[in-house]
Design an enzyme around this catalytic site. Sequence first.
Site, PDB file in Angstrom:
ATOM      1  N   LYS A   1      -8.413  29.968  14.847  1.00 25.94           N
ATOM      2  CA  LYS A   1      -9.611  30.458  15.485  1.00 25.94           C
ATOM      3  C   LYS A   1      -9.520  30.323  17.002  1.00 25.94           C
ATOM      4  O   LYS A   1     -10.292  30.920  17.746  1.00 25.94           O
ATOM      5  CB  LYS A   1     -10.818  29.625  15.013  1.00 25.94           C
ATOM      6  CG  LYS A   1     -11.025  29.619  13.534  1.00 25.94           C
ATOM      7  CD  LYS A   1     -12.172  28.643  13.183  1.00 25.94           C
ATOM      8  CE  LYS A   1     -12.213  28.324  11.737  1.00 25.94           C
ATOM      9  NZ  LYS A   1     -13.176  27.223  11.450  1.00 25.94           N
TER      10      LYS A   1
ATOM     11  N   GLU B   1      -2.120  33.342  21.401  1.00 29.67           N
ATOM     12  CA  GLU B   1      -2.481  31.979  20.984  1.00 29.67           C
ATOM     13  C   GLU B   1      -3.267  31.271  22.084  1.00 29.67           C
ATOM     14  O   GLU B   1      -3.140  31.610  23.261  1.00 29.67           O
ATOM     15  CB  GLU B   1      -1.196  31.175  20.724  1.00 29.67           C
ATOM     16  CG  GLU B   1      -0.913  30.896  19.265  1.00 29.67           C
ATOM     17  CD  GLU B   1      -1.793  29.811  18.655  1.00 29.67           C
ATOM     18  OE1 GLU B   1      -2.982  29.691  18.988  1.00 29.67           O
ATOM     19  OE2 GLU B   1      -1.264  29.060  17.810  1.00 29.67           O
TER      20      GLU B   1
ATOM     21  N   ASP C   1       2.070  24.242  21.467  1.00 29.23           N
ATOM     22  CA  ASP C   1       2.229  22.784  21.506  1.00 29.23           C
ATOM     23  C   ASP C   1       3.610  22.426  20.931  1.00 29.23           C
ATOM     24  O   ASP C   1       4.605  22.524  21.633  1.00 29.23           O
ATOM     25  CB  ASP C   1       1.056  22.176  20.731  1.00 29.23           C
ATOM     26  CG  ASP C   1       0.969  20.663  20.822  1.00 29.23           C
ATOM     27  OD1 ASP C   1       1.504  20.097  21.789  1.00 29.23           O
ATOM     28  OD2 ASP C   1       0.367  20.047  19.934  1.00 29.23           O
TER      29      ASP C   1
HETATM   30  P1  IMP Z   1       1.637  23.805  17.337  1.00 33.19           P
HETATM   31  O1  IMP Z   1       1.921  24.388  15.991  1.00 33.19           O
HETATM   32  O2  IMP Z   1       1.917  22.342  17.405  1.00 33.19           O
HETATM   33  O3  IMP Z   1       2.292  24.546  18.484  1.00 33.19           O
HETATM   34  O4  IMP Z   1       0.082  23.798  17.510  1.00 33.19           O
HETATM   35  C1  IMP Z   1      -0.640  24.851  17.889  1.00 33.19           C
HETATM   36  C2  IMP Z   1      -2.095  24.617  17.551  1.00 33.19           C
HETATM   37  O5  IMP Z   1      -2.487  23.225  17.696  1.00 33.19           O
HETATM   38  C3  IMP Z   1      -2.929  25.368  18.529  1.00 33.19           C
HETATM   39  O6  IMP Z   1      -3.139  26.681  18.109  1.00 33.19           O
HETATM   40  C4  IMP Z   1      -4.187  24.546  18.565  1.00 33.19           C
HETATM   41  O7  IMP Z   1      -5.059  24.952  17.533  1.00 33.19           O
HETATM   42  C5  IMP Z   1      -3.746  23.121  18.303  1.00 33.19           C
HETATM   43  N1  IMP Z   1      -3.653  22.351  19.565  1.00 33.19           N
HETATM   44  C6  IMP Z   1      -2.559  21.836  20.137  1.00 33.19           C
HETATM   45  N2  IMP Z   1      -2.835  21.219  21.294  1.00 33.19           N
HETATM   46  C7  IMP Z   1      -4.170  21.354  21.466  1.00 33.19           C
HETATM   47  C8  IMP Z   1      -5.087  20.937  22.500  1.00 33.19           C
HETATM   48  O8  IMP Z   1      -4.746  20.303  23.512  1.00 33.19           O
HETATM   49  N3  IMP Z   1      -6.394  21.259  22.305  1.00 33.19           N
HETATM   50  C9  IMP Z   1      -6.830  21.965  21.229  1.00 33.19           C
HETATM   51  N4  IMP Z   1      -6.020  22.386  20.254  1.00 33.19           N
HETATM   52  C10 IMP Z   1      -4.697  22.085  20.367  1.00 33.19           C
END
Ligand code: IMP
Length: 180
Positions: free
Chosen positions: A43, A100, A104
């Site tokens: 979302k 996105e 992260d």
């Molecule tokens: P990844 O799969 O670890 O790259 O995570 C991506 C998802 O983690 C993002 O789409 C966010 O929903 C969530 N996320 C990662 N870091 C943050 C942050 O600092 N604030 C809010 N959501 C985050």
Amino acid sequence: MLHNDVFEELMNEEELARTVAEIAAKINADYEDKELVVIGVLKGSAIFVADLLRKITVDGVQLDFMQASSYGSSSVSSGQVRIVKDVSCNIKERHVLVVEDILDTGNTLSVIKEHLLSKGAASVRICTLFDKPGRRKKPVTADYTGKVIDDLFIVGYGLDYSERYRNLPYVGVLKSEIYS
Ligand code: IMP
Ligand code: MG
């Protein structure tokens, strides 16, 4: 006035609007005359993609959404990601731009990118409003990035912590006592 759970502002409304316009200008130049499908990742990207799409001038651009979920607590993403909502439009031989909120670990976007390529997209590029390269676990890089940030937990403008704060019109750093 900042929300009481926010430690400091990272990007105000004006800076967000400027960042969105700068990204859109690059996208418009790169995709002119191409069949473009913009895919927002739910979302978190909902607000960003809504603003971005209104700045995209590529004729015939389509909008679709995907949602992925990762097991684990809400502030730490686990390695296992599953697609809970797939695209509904045909992306075969179309140029796909995944939008996105934040990149992260890269776990989510590596799964999404692979999935879209397997469906026959002509190309798949990534646009992220924020990037935390210091936390990467998968070799994913964004093609369009709003701002590179340190390892902070940020909320607002669609970004949540435990489904809260998406409504804030700015992006701020969440106080650490909220999530620790
Ligand atoms: P990844 O799969 O670890 O790259 O995570 C991506 C998802 O983690 C993002 O789409 C966010 O929903 C969530 N996320 C990662 N870091 C943050 C942050 O600092 N604030 C809010 N959501 C985050
Ligand atoms: Mg989230």
